[in-house]
Structure formats: structure tokens, C-alpha cells
Design a protein around this motif. Structure first.
Motif, PDB file in Angstrom:
ATOM      1  N   SER A 501       6.641 -50.260  -7.043  1.00 56.52           N
ATOM      2  CA  SER A 501       7.683 -50.693  -5.895  1.00 56.52           C
ATOM      3  C   SER A 501       7.772 -49.504  -4.855  1.00 56.52           C
ATOM      4  CB  SER A 501       9.170 -50.830  -6.569  1.00 56.52           C
ATOM      5  OG  SER A 501       9.569 -49.408  -6.931  1.00 56.52           O
ATOM      6  N   ASP A 542      17.837 -54.421   4.879  1.00 59.89           N
ATOM      7  CA  ASP A 542      18.328 -54.924   3.716  1.00 59.89           C
ATOM      8  C   ASP A 542      17.994 -56.446   3.823  1.00 59.89           C
ATOM      9  OD1 ASP A 542      18.960 -52.758   2.828  1.00 59.89           O
ATOM     10  OD2 ASP A 542      21.326 -52.677   3.566  1.00 59.89           O
ATOM     11  N   LEU A 545      14.018 -57.088   3.309  1.00 56.05           N
ATOM     12  CA  LEU A 545      13.952 -56.872   1.920  1.00 56.05           C
ATOM     13  C   LEU A 545      14.357 -58.141   1.058  1.00 56.05           C
ATOM     14  CD1 LEU A 545      14.955 -53.108   1.415  1.00 56.05           C
ATOM     15  CD2 LEU A 545      12.517 -54.070   1.512  1.00 56.05           C
ATOM     16  N   ASN A 546      15.659 -58.453   1.461  1.00 50.95           N
ATOM     17  CA  ASN A 546      16.163 -59.688   0.694  1.00 50.95           C
ATOM     18  C   ASN A 546      15.491 -60.938   0.682  1.00 50.95           C
ATOM     19  OD1 ASN A 546      18.241 -58.095  -0.412  1.00 50.95           O
ATOM     20  ND2 ASN A 546      19.446 -58.519   1.417  1.00 50.95           N
ATOM     21  N   THR A 547      14.660 -60.802   2.041  1.00 47.36           N
ATOM     22  CA  THR A 547      13.780 -62.197   2.517  1.00 47.36           C
ATOM     23  C   THR A 547      12.467 -62.160   1.950  1.00 47.36           C
ATOM     24  OG1 THR A 547      15.112 -62.588   4.402  1.00 47.36           O
ATOM     25  CG2 THR A 547      13.053 -63.575   4.359  1.00 47.36           C
ATOM     26  N   MET A 549      11.036 -59.479  -0.565  1.00 43.73           N
ATOM     27  CA  MET A 549      10.979 -58.792  -1.611  1.00 43.73           C
ATOM     28  C   MET A 549      11.349 -59.619  -3.017  1.00 43.73           C
ATOM     29  SD  MET A 549       9.169 -56.145  -1.494  1.00 43.73           S
ATOM     30  CE  MET A 549       8.800 -55.233  -0.043  1.00 43.73           C
ATOM     31  N   GLN A 550      10.205 -59.771  -3.952  1.00 41.19           N
ATOM     32  CA  GLN A 550      10.517 -60.676  -5.022  1.00 41.19           C
ATOM     33  C   GLN A 550      10.086 -59.879  -6.458  1.00 41.19           C
ATOM     34  OE1 GLN A 550       8.440 -64.238  -4.789  1.00 41.19           O
ATOM     35  NE2 GLN A 550       9.743 -65.102  -2.939  1.00 41.19           N
ATOM     36  N   ASP A 553      10.099 -55.755  -7.231  1.00 40.49           N
ATOM     37  CA  ASP A 553      10.782 -55.001  -6.105  1.00 40.49           C
ATOM     38  C   ASP A 553      12.031 -55.151  -5.606  1.00 40.49           C
ATOM     39  OD1 ASP A 553       8.093 -54.011  -6.064  1.00 40.49           O
ATOM     40  OD2 ASP A 553       7.243 -55.699  -4.729  1.00 40.49           O
ATOM     41  N   ALA A 554      12.515 -56.472  -6.063  1.00 36.02           N
ATOM     42  CA  ALA A 554      13.767 -56.944  -5.698  1.00 36.02           C
ATOM     43  C   ALA A 554      14.967 -55.865  -6.463  1.00 36.02           C
ATOM     44  CB  ALA A 554      14.120 -58.595  -5.823  1.00 36.02           C
ATOM     45  N   ARG A 557      15.334 -52.721  -4.289  1.00 31.07           N
ATOM     46  CA  ARG A 557      15.271 -52.627  -2.959  1.00 31.07           C
ATOM     47  C   ARG A 557      16.425 -51.851  -2.593  1.00 31.07           C
ATOM     48  NH1 ARG A 557      16.297 -58.112  -4.295  1.00 31.07           N
ATOM     49  NH2 ARG A 557      18.632 -58.767  -3.941  1.00 31.07           N
ATOM     50  N   GLU A 558      17.454 -51.664  -3.295  1.00 29.79           N
ATOM     51  CA  GLU A 558      18.720 -50.818  -3.152  1.00 29.79           C
ATOM     52  C   GLU A 558      18.401 -49.328  -3.003  1.00 29.79           C
ATOM     53  OE1 GLU A 558      21.870 -51.816  -5.508  1.00 29.79           O
ATOM     54  OE2 GLU A 558      21.937 -54.054  -4.876  1.00 29.79           O
TER      55      GLU A 558
END
Length: 851
Positions: A501, A542, A545-547, A549-550, A553-554, A557-558
Motif C-alpha cells: 500500500s 481523502d 483515495l475513497n474514489t 483505492m480498493q 489499499d482502502a 488510506r486513513e
């Protein structure tokens, strides 16, 4: 009611009596000695005008003098006889210089009997009648570790004197050894010295047993002579001489004052050293400075005792130097084995549990207690791993020695590290494994995991410092600790998914995530770095990343957050390379930071001039200062440390800058696809040539940026990452894991041309030229409209000359830095130092061919 137990009297042995012949000979010898003394005791002595016989003088002295036979005991280490029976007592008993008689006219047999009695006193360190202290001996001034020297009466027969002088060194050795035992048995000298003194005391018991046997033989055997005494004590002379020379060497090393002149004499040098240590520790603040100041002051004021590893090293060196002497090998081998038991015990606790039990600072590992897990969680540095536990001599795995607080300089005479900083020669090649094994177990224990029983079945309680089984134990314990921590990091803490990641967040310059972020934050990134809102940029990050990353990785992401660097990428890299060299940049810039980089620029002329020039520059844009940060918790912070995060940030900023310039040139290409740019103007040939040159320069710049970006992504990062993944699947040790991770990042930095000052300078100028050219996109469009309007009106275009001159400057600048500087440097480094740049040479040569 039970009757009390009454022991029965032991039957007397019939063989305790002397034969008639032996009794007659002993009685005759004693009677002869008494008659000889009687003649001289009746000689009158004159005192204050009155004549007294020796017997009267002795009786008067006995009546007027207090009996000193029970002097207060001053030490329970020294034998009671040594402290109670003094020369004064000996005088009262008929011994001492006052009772010394000339032996010129005494028969040799009588002299031998008298000197034998004196020797039994001297062998215990007590002055006799005819064997006295050396005239130069002074109890107040002489070093007790040198021992007391004895001399025989000058009137002693020459045939006896030779044997007596051979025996006399035993008294010197015995007094020196007993003084050494008493001196080194205090707490400050540590456990190794205590064990050494106990071992020497055990050897002295055999010596004292020999003396008691000699005294018994003197009192009971008529055949006991000086020659027999020498026969019995001759082997002991060599043994005690070996111990005596050992304590002399220990005492000489102990009395040698430490040399602190190398640490600097001026206040400025001391302040600079403390500042460098602060930066190396990565921790500022008054508390740390107070700790370091106290440690340095204490080391400068306190004399370092010979203890711990230094004692074992001296023993080992003496045993090696006298390896041809079997007695020396046995004596020093026994002392080394006994003195090393506390050291081996500390080693066993450290390497099996990760706890450091070293009350007197004798062990080779040192603990900095002010570095704890709280600091790791706040700043996720690897201080715990690097500097919580270190070797006392300052050595590291890389072979270099760092100057930390509390590391003393070597001894001036022997160049040997003092005290616990001196590592025993038997453990010198194992010291890093010992350090790492304890660190591994300590990390596991800090995580709240109970350390299981190790598979090592070797009993190290009876092992010596030079025992082969000790080395097998060290290797097995290191392997067990290594395997346990490796399983914790990879299996329980999911290290490999974390690294994947991290790689996707920082290295995927071609991903939709980075493109989406640049599109969303386009307006904010055009502001200055001080004016840009980090909160807004974080929210946009953010969203991106929310859009995009899957999967795994999700989950992480925080942990990614936006930060702003304090200086430009290329300016900072050039400073690091110029101050610390390529190794400083490969080390993540910590060498530069340790020298005050970024915080104390006045100390460096290059950095000072760069800061002076920076005053005239425009404020740095947010796009040039934007970088990502990554948060990890203990114990993953040992692998993903501040140094490795810094390397990731350098590579991310490098890719981000390339991506931004590529987007700017692509936007310029889209704008130049509009109708005014495609409209033919045959009546204005100069405009046609100018427009073609703009198209060609933009295409060459865009091709250059794309080739660099493709080379960095597909020729450097991806292949090296695949190699790292293959190594991670086969990794066996934690230190190998750390080394592979750092080597991967260092290789990426080098192959991306971020470790050469010449390449950095040419590359930064080229990208600056390309980004500046893209900024004039709207100005070029305005110039196109003006030229078309002038052509349609059949008027002269007065601004064409200015436009051609402006474009010519861009072309000249780009051609100079690209062809003459950058390409030549890449070709040189590809042929001499960095073969991995050969694919880039092919890519860039194709651009040159189109020029």
C-alpha cells in the motif's frame, strides 16, 4: 524423655609422638639457639646513663607498653593475622629491627634455623627479625599494588642469601595481591572484578595451606631446611608472579587518566557537538539537552575504572601473549573463566529475555532509558531500534562509529576502550548479533507478547568466555529471536500488505489517484506553500483515495496525510549531496540533518549562500512543497521508519513534479488544438515558422518529461519492487528484511538520478524550463490572435520580432541543458557508474534525433 546427645571422646593417635632420635635432634637445635641468644641478651645496654640487660629492657617494655595483640580489625577481606600482627607486635614478641642481631659469628646451621623462622613471617607479609622492609618502603607514599619489598640482613651467610633472595619475592607478591583483593572488592568495581578477586582469593587459599604445611614441617621435622623450603615454594613463585604482573597491568590501566582533549576545548565546539547529537537523536527539547549535558559532564569528571569487558580483555591478552607457558595458560585461563561468569550471566539474561541487567555498566550493550515507545508513537521514528539499545563502543552494523553521549574515548596508552565499552575479544565478532538478539526479544516484550522458551538446550552457567559451546549458544539464541520477531512482523502485523500500500500511495504516478488529486486540487496547488490550506488538501486527498483505492489499499488510506515541505526538492537534494556526498543522500539525508542541515545553515557556507539567494526568489508554490506522509505504529515503525519514509517522500515529490509538468504541457497541447492555432496564414510566413517552432518545442519538452516519467516508473520502480517482493518471500532474518527494504529505496534514488549533483542541477533546470514554458500558454495564444489579426488587416506585425526573441530564449535554454549538459551527464554515468541508465540514454537519444 530423650537423653541429650553426648559426643564420645576421639581416641588419640599413637603416631603423633616423636621418636627418640628426632626428639634429641630437635631439642639439641633449640638448646643451641637459646644458648647463643643468651650470650647476647646478657650484654648490658646503656640508656640515660643506666645499664640494662636486654632481658630487663624487654621486661620493662612489656610492663610499660599496652599489649597490641588485639588491634581493631579494619578489614574482613584481608586475613586477620595480617591486620593484627604488625611490626610493633613482632618487636614485642622478640621480632623487629630493634632486636636484630649480627649473624657474622653465628654458625651457618643456626643462621638457617633463624632465617627459616623469619621467612615464614615474610611469606605472610610480616616483617621478621633478620628480614626487614626495604629502607625505601613508605606505607603512606608507596602504591599498595606494588607490594612490600623485603631485604635480608647484610650479615647473613652468602650461601643462604642466594636462596633467601629467591624466596623473598613471594612476600612482595602476596602483599600486592591481598591489597588488590581488598581494593577491588568494593561495589564500584563491578561484578567482574568481584569474581576475579574471588578466584584469586581461592588461589591464595592453596598458598596459605602450603604455608601452614611448611610451618608444621619447620616445627616438627629436624630435616626441614632452607633448601627444602625453596623446593616446595618454587612452583608457587611463578604462579604468584603471574597474578602479580596481572594486577600491575590492571592497576596501571586504572591509574591512566582518560584523554578528553579530543572532544573540543572551546564552548562553541561543545555546543556544536551537543546540537549534532540532538539532531542525530531526532529529539529536541530542554529535557534531552539536560540529559546529554549531564552525561558528557559526568564522563569528563569521573575517572573510568577498569571493569567489565576491559578486565576480561586484559586477561585474554595476557593469556595469548604467554600461550607458550603452560602454567600461565592454566592460571589465566582459570581467572578468565571465573571472572567471566558474571559477564556470561548478563549475556544470558539479555539474549534470552531482552532485559538488560547491568547495574555497574560492565556489559557491551548500553540502554538509553529516555527513548521509549511513547516517542515512537508520536514521531514514528526508529530511535527505539537505532538508539534505545546500542553498543557501548559506538560501533554500528555499517562499521562506522558514531559519537553519542556517554561513549568515552580510548585509553591514551593502550588505545583500549575503557570499562564496559571494551568488548572482550572472544565476543568481538559476535557483538552485533548479541545486540540484535536482545533487541528482537525486547521488541516482542514491548508488544505485550510473552516470550516463549527458546530451543537452546545448552547450559551456559558453566561456560567460559572462550568456550566453543558459548558461540553455539549465541548463534542459536540469535536465530530463535530473529525468527520470532520476523513472524510477528510478517504474520501478525501484516508487514508486506503495508509495504504494498505504501508503494501504491507514493509511487504510482500513472495511477488515476494522483491524476484525480491534481485535478481536484488544481486551484489550491497554484497558491504559495504558506497560503495553501492543508485541511482542504487533506479532504481532497481523502476524496481521491475513497474514489480510486480498493482492496487492501482502502484499509490503510486513513494513514496517508498531506504535509508541506519546508524547501524545494532539488534545492534540498543538492544541499544534501554537497554536504554529505552520495552516501548522505543514500542514507536518507540523516547525515546532512545531523550536521545541522536545514536548521543551522550558518554553519555551512554552501547552505548559507543558498539561503541568501533564496531571499530574492519568489515564494515556493504549493505544488513544489506538497508531499505525503504515512503513519504506522510500533513495531512496524521499526521497518517503516522516519528514514524510509523520507526516501519515499523524495521519490514521491520527484514523480509528482514530473506528473504536474506533464499535465501542464498536455493542457498546453489541448489549448493549441483550438482553431486559431490550426488556422493557416500564408500571408504571414514568419508567424508560420514561429508557430511551428512552438509546436516542436512543446512536443520535445512533453516527450522529454514523458520519457523520464516512463523510465522512472517502468524501468526503475517496478523492476526493483518485484525484486524486493521476491526477497521478502525468502527473507530469514529481521536485519536482512531491514537491509533489503533500505537497499530497494536507495537503488531507486540512485537510478532516478537523485544522487548526483550534476544530474540534479541539469535536470532541475530542464524541468524549470518546461514548467515555465507551460505557464506562458495563454501568452502564446494571445500572440497567435494578435498575429492573425494583423495578417487579416494586411498590417505589419510589430510584435513578431519580440515573440521570436522570446521563443529563441526558451529553445536555447532547453537545448543547452538538454543536449550539452543533461544528456552528456547521463551518457557518462551510464558508461561509468550507473549501468541502469542505459535505457534512459536510448530514450533521450531519440528526442535528440528529432531536433
Amino acid at each position: 524423655m530423650e537423653r541429650p546427645f553426648t559426643p564420645s571422646a576421639r581416641p588419640r593417635k599413637n603416631n603423633l609422638t616423636l621418636s627418640a632420635k628426632e626428639y634429641s635432634k630437635v631439642a639439641g637445635t633449640i638448646a643451641s639457639v637459646r644458648r647463643h641468644r643468651q650470650q647476647y641478651e646478657d650484654i648490658p645496654e646503656v640508656s640515660n646513663g643506666h645499664a640494662y640487660t636486654s632481658r630487663d629492657s624487654a621486661s620493662r617494655g612489656t610492663r610499660n607498653r599496652h599489649e597490641p595483640s588485639f588491634i581493631e580489625e579494619t578489614s574482613f577481606v584481608r586475613a586477620p593475622l595480617n591486620s593484627r600482627v604488625t611490626s610493633g607486635v613482632a618487636s614485642a614478641m622478640g621480632k623487629g629491627k630493634a632486636r636484630q642481631e649480627p649473624l657474622d659469628h653465628v654458625p651457618v646451621e643456626i643462621q638457617e634455623a633463624m632465617i627459616l623462622e623469619d621467612l615464614l613471617y615474610v611469606l605472610m607479609g610480616i616483617e621478621g627479625t633478620h628480614i626487614n622492609y626495604h629502607p625505601d618502603y613508605s606505607p603512606e607514599d608507596d602504591d599498595p599494588l606494588q607490594g612490600i619489598r623485603f631485604v635480608a640482613s647484610s650479615s647473613l651467610d652468602a650461601s643462604l642469601r642466594d636462596l633467601v633472595e629467591r624466596v623473598l619475592p613471594l612476600g612482595t607478591y602476596y602483599t600486592a595481591i591481598t591489597a588488590f583483593i581488598e581494593q577491588r572488592s568494593v561495589l564500584d568495581f563491578g561484578l567482574v572484578n568481584h569474581a576475579l578477586c574471588a578466584s584469586i582469593r581461592g588461589m591464595l587459599k592453596d598458598y596459605q595451606t602450603l604455608l601452614s604445611q611448611l610451618e608444621h614441617a619447620f616445627n616438627t621435622s629436624p630435616q626441614f631446611s632452607l633448601q627444602k623450603l625453596w623446593f616446595y615454594v618454587h612452583p608457587t613463585v611463578h604462579t604468584l608472579s603471574l597474578i602479580y604482573h596481572l594486577i600491575l597491568e590492571l592497576g596501571a590501566a586504572d591509574n591512566a587518566p582518560p584523554d578528553y582533549s579530543s572532544s573540543g576545548s572551546s564552548d562553541d565546539s561543545q555546543d556544536a557537538e551537543l546540537a549534532a547529537r540532538d539532531e542525530a537523536l531526532g529529539m529536541g527539547g530542554a529535557k534531552l539537552k539536560a540529559v546529554l549535558s549531564e552525561a558528557v559532564a559526568g564522563a569528563a569528571d569521573e575517572e573510568i575504572l577498569v571493569k567489565g569487558g576491559e578486565v576480561l580483555s586484559i586477561l585474554h591478552d595476557r593469556m595469548q601473549a604467554m600461550s607458550g607457558d603452560p602454567t600461565a595458560t592454566v592460571v589465566y585461563g582459570t581467572l578468565l573463566r571465573d571472572a567471566g561468569r558474571p559477564y556470561v550471566a548478563m549475556l544470558r539474561v539479555w539474549i534470552r529475555t531482552g532485559r538488560l541487567d547491568d547495574p555497574y555498566e560492565e556489559f557491551l550493550v548500553k540502554e538509553s532509558k529516555f527513548i521509549n515507545r511513547g516517542i515512537l508513537e508520536m514521531d514514528y521514528t526508529d530511535e527505539y531500534w537505532e538508539r534505545r539499545y546500542t553498543l557501548r563502543d559506538g560501533s554500528t552494523l555499517s562499521g562506522a562509529k558514531r559519537q553519542h553521549a556517554g561513549i568515552p574515548p580510548p585509553r591514551a596508552v593502550t588505545s583500549r576502550m575503557p570499562g564496559g565499552a571494551c568488548i572482550p575479544p572472544a565476543l568481538e565478532r559476535w557483538k552485533h548479533k548479541i545486540l540484535l538478539a536482545g533487541k528482537y526479544l525486547n521488541v516482542i516484550r514491548e508488544c505485550g507478547i510473552e516470550i516463549g522458551q527458546d530451543p537452546v538446550q545448552i547450559n551456559v552457567d558453566d561456560l567460559g568466555m572462550d568456550d566453543e559451546k558459548l558461540y553455539a549458544f549465541l548463534d542459536a539464541a540469535y536465530t530463535h529471536a530473529n525468527r520470532t520477531l520476523l513472524q510477528l512482523l510478517i504474520r501478525d502485523q501484516a508487514l508486506i500488505p503495508r509495504l504494498r500500500s505504501l508503494k501504491r500511495f507514493f509511487f504510482l504516478a500513472q495511477s488515476t489517484f494522483l491524476t484525480h488529486l491534481l485535478d481536484l486540487a488544481h486551484t489550491e496547488l497554484r497558491k504559495s506553500a504558506k497560503s495553501a490550506s492543508i485541511v482542504k488538501l487533506q479532504s481532497l486527498l481523502d476524496l481521491a483515495l475513497n474514489t480510486d483505492m480498493q482492496g487492501d489499499d482502502a484499509m490503510y488510506r486513513e494513514d496517508v496525510r498531506v504535509t508541506m515541505a519546508s524547501s524545494g526538492l532539488y534545492e534540498w537534494l543538492i544541499k544534501v549531496v554537497s554536504v554529505s556526498g552520495v552516501s548522505g543522500l543514500a542514507g536518507g539525508g540523516e547525515d546532512y540533518e545531523a550536521n545541522g542541515g536545514g536548521n543551522n545553515m550558518a554553519d555551512d557556507q554552501a547552505a548559507g549562500s543558498a539561503r541568501k539567494e533564496k531571499k530574492d526568489d519568489k515564494p515556493m508554490l504549493a505544488i513544489d512543497a506538497l508531499t505525503l506522509d504515512y503513519t504506522v505504529k510500533f513495531p512496524l515503525s521499526l521497518v517503516i521508519s522516519r528514514k524510509t519514509i523520507l526516501r519515499y517522500q523524495l521519490l514521491f515529490r520527484f514523480l509528482l513534479h514530473l506528473k504536474h509538468v506533464e499535465q501542464s504541457l498536455s493542457a498546453m497541447w489541448i489549448e493549441q488544438k483550438a482553431a486559431p492555432w490550426r488556422r493557416a496564414v500564408p500571408s504571414h510566413p514568419e508567424f508560420e515558422r514561429w508557430r511551428s517552432r512552438v509546436f516542436l518545442l512543446r512536443a520535445r519538452m512533453l516527450s522529454f518529461v514523458q520519457q523520464i516519467l516512463a523510465f522512472a516508473t517502468f524501468e526503475v520502480l517496478e523492476p526493483n519492487w518485484r525484486l524486493l517482493e521476491a526477497k521478502l518471500e525468502k527473507v530469514q532474518t529481521v536485519d536482512q528484511l531491514l537491509r533489503d527494504h533500505v537497499d530497494f529505496l536507495d537503488t531507486c534514488l540512485k537510478e532516478c538520478m537523485l544522487t548526483s549533483s550534476k544530474l540534479l542541477k541539469a535536470y532541475s533546470r530542464l524541468l524549470t524550463t518546461c514548467s515555465t514554458f507551460a505557464l506562458y500558454s495563454s501568452s502564446f495564444s494571445k500572440s497567435v490572435n494578435q498575429a492573425i489579426a494583423a495578417a487579416e488587416a494586411s498590417e505589419d506585425d510589430p510584435g513578431m520580432a519580440k515573440r521570436l526573441d522570446f521563443l529563441n530564449k526558451f529553445e536555447t535554454n532547453f537545448n543547452h541543458w538538454y543536449v550539452k549538459i543533461h544528456l552528456d551527464c547521463v551518457q557518462f554515468y551510464a558508461s561509468s557508474e550507473n549501468v541502469s541508465l542505459l535505457p534512459l540514454v536510448v530514450r533521450l537519444s531519440s528526442i535528440k534525433a528529432s531536433m
